[in-house]
Design a protein around this motif. Structure first.
Motif, PDB file in Angstrom:
ATOM      1  N   UNK A   1       0.850  -1.287   0.135  1.00 47.34           N
ATOM      2  CA  UNK A   1      -0.094  -0.005   0.027  1.00 47.34           C
ATOM      3  C   UNK A   1       0.841   1.132  -0.042  1.00 47.34           C
ATOM      4  N   UNK A   2       0.218   2.476  -0.362  1.00 48.92           N
ATOM      5  CA  UNK A   2       1.016   3.656  -0.665  1.00 48.92           C
ATOM      6  C   UNK A   2       0.440   4.532   0.637  1.00 48.92           C
ATOM      7  N   UNK A   3       1.262   5.311   1.035  1.00 49.66           N
ATOM      8  CA  UNK A   3       0.709   6.258   2.077  1.00 49.66           C
ATOM      9  C   UNK A   3       1.338   7.646   2.079  1.00 49.66           C
ATOM     10  N   UNK A   4       0.439   8.503   2.038  1.00 50.88           N
ATOM     11  CA  UNK A   4       0.794  10.080   1.790  1.00 50.88           C
ATOM     12  C   UNK A   4       0.756  10.891   3.052  1.00 50.88           C
ATOM     13  N   UNK A   5       1.761  11.301   3.584  1.00 52.71           N
ATOM     14  CA  UNK A   5       1.711  12.035   4.510  1.00 52.71           C
ATOM     15  C   UNK A   5       2.680  13.331   4.402  1.00 52.71           C
ATOM     16  N   UNK A   6       3.036  14.218   5.367  1.00 50.99           N
ATOM     17  CA  UNK A   6       3.894  15.440   5.025  1.00 50.99           C
ATOM     18  C   UNK A   6       4.638  15.531   6.371  1.00 50.99           C
ATOM     19  N   UNK A   7       5.924  16.146   6.117  1.00 55.38           N
ATOM     20  CA  UNK A   7       6.689  16.590   7.295  1.00 55.38           C
ATOM     21  C   UNK A   7       7.057  17.957   6.981  1.00 55.38           C
ATOM     22  N   UNK A   8       7.369  18.710   8.128  1.00 55.35           N
ATOM     23  CA  UNK A   8       7.930  20.127   7.994  1.00 55.35           C
ATOM     24  C   UNK A   8       9.157  20.119   8.418  1.00 55.35           C
ATOM     25  N   UNK A   9      10.190  21.116   7.961  1.00 53.87           N
ATOM     26  CA  UNK A   9      11.400  21.325   8.251  1.00 53.87           C
ATOM     27  C   UNK A   9      11.903  22.977   8.681  1.00 53.87           C
ATOM     28  N   UNK A  10      12.520  23.015   9.580  1.00 54.21           N
ATOM     29  CA  UNK A  10      12.992  24.215   9.944  1.00 54.21           C
ATOM     30  C   UNK A  10      14.376  24.520   9.405  1.00 54.21           C
ATOM     31  N   UNK A  11      14.890  25.649   9.127  1.00 53.21           N
ATOM     32  CA  UNK A  11      16.103  26.126   8.739  1.00 53.21           C
ATOM     33  C   UNK A  11      17.255  25.559   9.763  1.00 53.21           C
ATOM     34  N   UNK A  12      16.930  25.760  11.020  1.00 53.19           N
ATOM     35  CA  UNK A  12      17.773  25.342  12.236  1.00 53.19           C
ATOM     36  C   UNK A  12      17.739  23.863  12.191  1.00 53.19           C
ATOM     37  N   UNK A  13      16.848  23.088  11.751  1.00 57.57           N
ATOM     38  CA  UNK A  13      16.857  21.777  11.977  1.00 57.57           C
ATOM     39  C   UNK A  13      16.149  21.397  13.593  1.00 57.57           C
ATOM     40  N   UNK A  14      15.889  22.446  14.175  1.00 60.45           N
ATOM     41  CA  UNK A  14      15.299  22.253  15.453  1.00 60.45           C
ATOM     42  C   UNK A  14      13.955  23.026  15.649  1.00 60.45           C
ATOM     43  N   UNK A  15      13.029  22.381  16.565  1.00 62.02           N
ATOM     44  CA  UNK A  15      11.652  22.902  16.705  1.00 62.02           C
ATOM     45  C   UNK A  15      11.615  24.608  16.922  1.00 62.02           C
ATOM     46  N   UNK A  16      10.936  25.227  16.433  1.00 63.16           N
ATOM     47  CA  UNK A  16      10.663  26.571  17.188  1.00 63.16           C
ATOM     48  C   UNK A  16       9.636  26.414  18.310  1.00 63.16           C
ATOM     49  N   UNK A  17      10.401  26.962  19.561  1.00 59.78           N
ATOM     50  CA  UNK A  17       9.576  26.999  20.871  1.00 59.78           C
ATOM     51  C   UNK A  17       9.989  28.331  21.421  1.00 59.78           C
ATOM     52  N   UNK A  18       9.008  29.325  21.147  1.00 59.35           N
ATOM     53  CA  UNK A  18       9.311  30.523  21.716  1.00 59.35           C
ATOM     54  C   UNK A  18       8.098  31.594  21.432  1.00 59.35           C
ATOM     55  N   UNK A  19       8.198  32.802  21.888  1.00 64.59           N
ATOM     56  CA  UNK A  19       7.280  33.762  21.675  1.00 64.59           C
ATOM     57  C   UNK A  19       7.361  34.198  19.995  1.00 64.59           C
TER      58      UNK A  19
ATOM     59  N   UNK B   1       4.690  38.011  24.688  1.00 62.76           N
ATOM     60  CA  UNK B   1       4.805  37.338  25.629  1.00 62.76           C
ATOM     61  C   UNK B   1       3.602  36.224  25.929  1.00 62.76           C
ATOM     62  N   UNK B   2       2.449  36.863  25.177  1.00 63.14           N
ATOM     63  CA  UNK B   2       1.131  36.082  25.492  1.00 63.14           C
ATOM     64  C   UNK B   2       0.993  35.121  24.262  1.00 63.14           C
ATOM     65  N   UNK B   3       1.850  35.181  23.235  1.00 66.22           N
ATOM     66  CA  UNK B   3       1.803  34.208  22.136  1.00 66.22           C
ATOM     67  C   UNK B   3       2.898  33.508  21.900  1.00 66.22           C
ATOM     68  N   UNK B   4       2.821  32.114  22.016  1.00 64.86           N
ATOM     69  CA  UNK B   4       3.767  31.246  21.760  1.00 64.86           C
ATOM     70  C   UNK B   4       3.584  30.314  20.673  1.00 64.86           C
ATOM     71  N   UNK B   5       4.710  29.673  20.249  1.00 64.74           N
ATOM     72  CA  UNK B   5       4.431  28.670  19.156  1.00 64.74           C
ATOM     73  C   UNK B   5       5.521  27.369  19.424  1.00 64.74           C
ATOM     74  N   UNK B   6       4.770  26.072  19.385  1.00 65.23           N
ATOM     75  CA  UNK B   6       5.587  24.893  19.530  1.00 65.23           C
ATOM     76  C   UNK B   6       5.416  24.166  18.096  1.00 65.23           C
ATOM     77  N   UNK B   7       6.475  24.217  17.405  1.00 62.87           N
ATOM     78  CA  UNK B   7       6.182  23.410  15.904  1.00 62.87           C
ATOM     79  C   UNK B   7       7.488  23.056  15.243  1.00 62.87           C
ATOM     80  N   UNK B   8       7.474  22.436  14.267  1.00 64.26           N
ATOM     81  CA  UNK B   8       8.890  21.951  13.622  1.00 64.26           C
ATOM     82  C   UNK B   8       9.469  20.807  14.213  1.00 64.26           C
ATOM     83  N   UNK B   9       8.664  19.636  14.007  1.00 64.24           N
ATOM     84  CA  UNK B   9       9.302  18.275  14.520  1.00 64.24           C
ATOM     85  C   UNK B   9      10.384  17.738  13.688  1.00 64.24           C
ATOM     86  N   UNK B  10      10.677  18.380  12.481  1.00 63.78           N
ATOM     87  CA  UNK B  10      11.588  18.270  11.385  1.00 63.78           C
ATOM     88  C   UNK B  10      11.724  16.690  10.954  1.00 63.78           C
ATOM     89  N   UNK B  11      10.364  15.944  10.941  1.00 62.46           N
ATOM     90  CA  UNK B  11      10.212  14.692  10.497  1.00 62.46           C
ATOM     91  C   UNK B  11      10.568  13.644  11.689  1.00 62.46           C
TER      92      UNK B  11
END
Ligand SMILES: Cc1cc2nc3c(=O)[nH]c(=O)nc-3n(C[C@H](O)[C@H](O)[C@H](O)COP(=O)(O)OP(=O)(O)OC[C@H]3O[C@@H](n4cnc5c(N)ncnc54)[C@H](O)[C@@H]3O)c2cc1C
Length: 441
Positions: A351-369, A374-384
């Protein structure tokens, strides 16, 4: 009437559910918001941009868990998170972790890197054995040794490694969030706005029938995954430098009664540093896993070979899901890898399966404001490979939201989100950081 909370977490995925648990545990009044689960692996419904909020990278049955890390950050988050999986299972009552071990096949040309990984693992009390080609053949008779240039060696982590069930881990984290006093709201966030007069955020949440409601929040944590730039979860014109790539998989169905030595396979990643395009051998392989249809599948996925295409627009992303087919180039690349790795495999079906991954230029997740707010934070960028470290990434995000001290040896600035003009995010040509050896995915 508007429901008001102290902290709204956008995204009931791997990062959002972990963060919501830690925020609730810290005593905050938390609501974590995400669409109803739609089942099918890889995606929910992605035909139109609004449907992209339903995409979840965790809608599957297995994600590789390893404690040994390619670098200091991933080593730390992966080992801290893996060390908590059994506790999460015990407290939630939900089984998550299958401890079959993890094997990294490394080229001897990267032996300096392997040595560093071994040293770091030993310092952290993680047991990793170095296996020669002969050792590999003896230890894993169902597996062939891929011919990496200069020779191949194995880094074999038997304990505390294997795979986790990402759906169930999310379910467990949400159950623990509720246990700690948090709330889960089912729906997609379709707008995030700053209400300057009230001094709070307003989030519009639409349920599956399109019925909307507004939630007021003092703080917002956005953990909306790979398609964040396309999912209405960012306020105003904000966008992140977060690039989206196809993640094609082949699933080889094997009859349960004929698994034989395949049962003893570990999870495998192969790291090939040669810049040989689609001939590059980097890939990952999951041992037979029983899926909800009751069938057993071995699953194989690529490194970042050129066949792994970038998806730049909501239309391209929608088409990738709508077709439900990987490309012929991706399919032949993965089939070649599977023949190379498990030469005797006789699948009932593929079977075939289609998914997507995200990449950041730092290769690390974004964890920050975001935007210095300071009331707006993001946690994203699992880099696969964000699933196995997701518990710790969620915990780190919770400390940022709460203004607590950053307690990781790498400086917090390393994870600062990088913004990009909306519509331009991910516009650059295939960047240097995607060239082999790609990092250990
Ligand atoms: C095929 C494949 C294989 C992988 N293999 C591995 C592996 O072996 N090991 C590993 O560690 N990692 C692996 N990963 C990566 C891992 O699954 C991801 O890094 C991880 O799921 C990222 O977590 P996340 O919370 O950022 O995103 P997700 O888990 O996708 O969660 C994001 C959530 O946000 C929700 N959302 C989006 N928009 C909105 C909105 N507007 N409102 C409300 N909610 C919204 C989505 O519905 C989703 O539930 C793999 C990924 C894929 C696709």
């Amino acid at each position: 009437m508007q429901d008001n909370v102290e902290i709204a977490v956008v995204g009931t995925g791997m990062f959002g559910s972990a963060a919501a648990k830690y925020l609730s545990r810290a005593g905050a009044d938390v609501m974590v918001i995400g669409p109803v689960r739609h089942g099918g692996e890889g995606s929910g419904r992605g035909h139109e941009p609004a449907g992209l909020a339903h995409f979840a990278a965790h809608e599957d049955e297995a994600r590789i868990v390893r404690q040994m890390g390619w670098d200091r950050f991933w080593g730390a988050v992966d080992s801290r998170s893996a060390g908590r999986l059994r506790d999460i299972e015990t407290i939630s009552g939900i089984d998550v972790f299958h401890e079959c071990g993890a094997l990294a096949l490394m080229p001897t040309s990267l032996k300096g890197r392997s040595q560093a990984m071994l040293r770091a693992s030993a310092a952290d009390g993680i047991r990793v054995r170095r296996l020669s080609e002969a050792d590999l053949r003896g230890e894993f008779p169902a597996l062939a040794v891929p011919p990496l240039a200069g020779g191949t060696e194995g880094l074999w982590e038997r304990e505390g490694a294997g795979y986790l069930n990402p759906r169930r881990l999310v379910e467990a984290q949400l159950a623990l969030t509720v246990k700690e006093g948090g709330r889960v709201l089912r729906g997609a966030v379709t707008a995030v706005r700053r209400d300057a007069a009230a001094g709070r955020w307003r989030l519009r949440v639409a349920d599956d029938e399109g019925q909307g409601q507004w939630i007021g929040a003092e703080k917002v944590l956005i953990a909306a995954g790979s398609l964040l730039n396309h999912s209405d979860a960012l306020p105003g014109e904000l966008a992140l430098d977060l690039q989206v790539f196809t993640e094609p998989n082949l699933l080889y169905e094997v009859e349960g009664s004929r698994l034989g030595p395949l049962r003893d396979l570990p999870t495998v990643v192969t790291v090939d540093p040669e810049d040989t395009g689609n001939a590059n051998l980097s890939h990952y392989l999951l041992p037979p896993v029983r899926y909800p249809d009751g069938k057993w599948y071995l699953r194989i996925g690529p490194g970042m070979q050129p066949a792994v295409r970038q998806l730049r627009t909501p239309q391209e992303i929608g088409n990738w899901y709508a077709r439900r087919r990987i490309t012929a180039e991706q399919s032949s690349l993965l089939a070649r890898m599977m023949r190379l790795m498990v030469p005797g495999l006789a699948p009932v079906a593929v079977r075939e399966s289609c998914c997507v991954v995200d990449k950041t230029p730092t290769r690390y997740p974004y964890i920050g404001h975001l935007d210095g707010d300071e009331t707006l934070t993001v946690a994203v960028g699992g880099n696969g490979h964000g699933a196995r470290g997701s518990d710790e990434i969620g915990r780190l995000a919770s400390t940022v939201v709460l203004g607590q001290p950053w307690d990781l040896s790498l400086p917090r600035e390393t994870f600062a989100p990088i913004t990009a003009p909306r519509g331009r995010a991910g516009d650059s040509a295939r960047p240097e950081y995607l060239k082999p050896p790609f990092g250990l995915c």
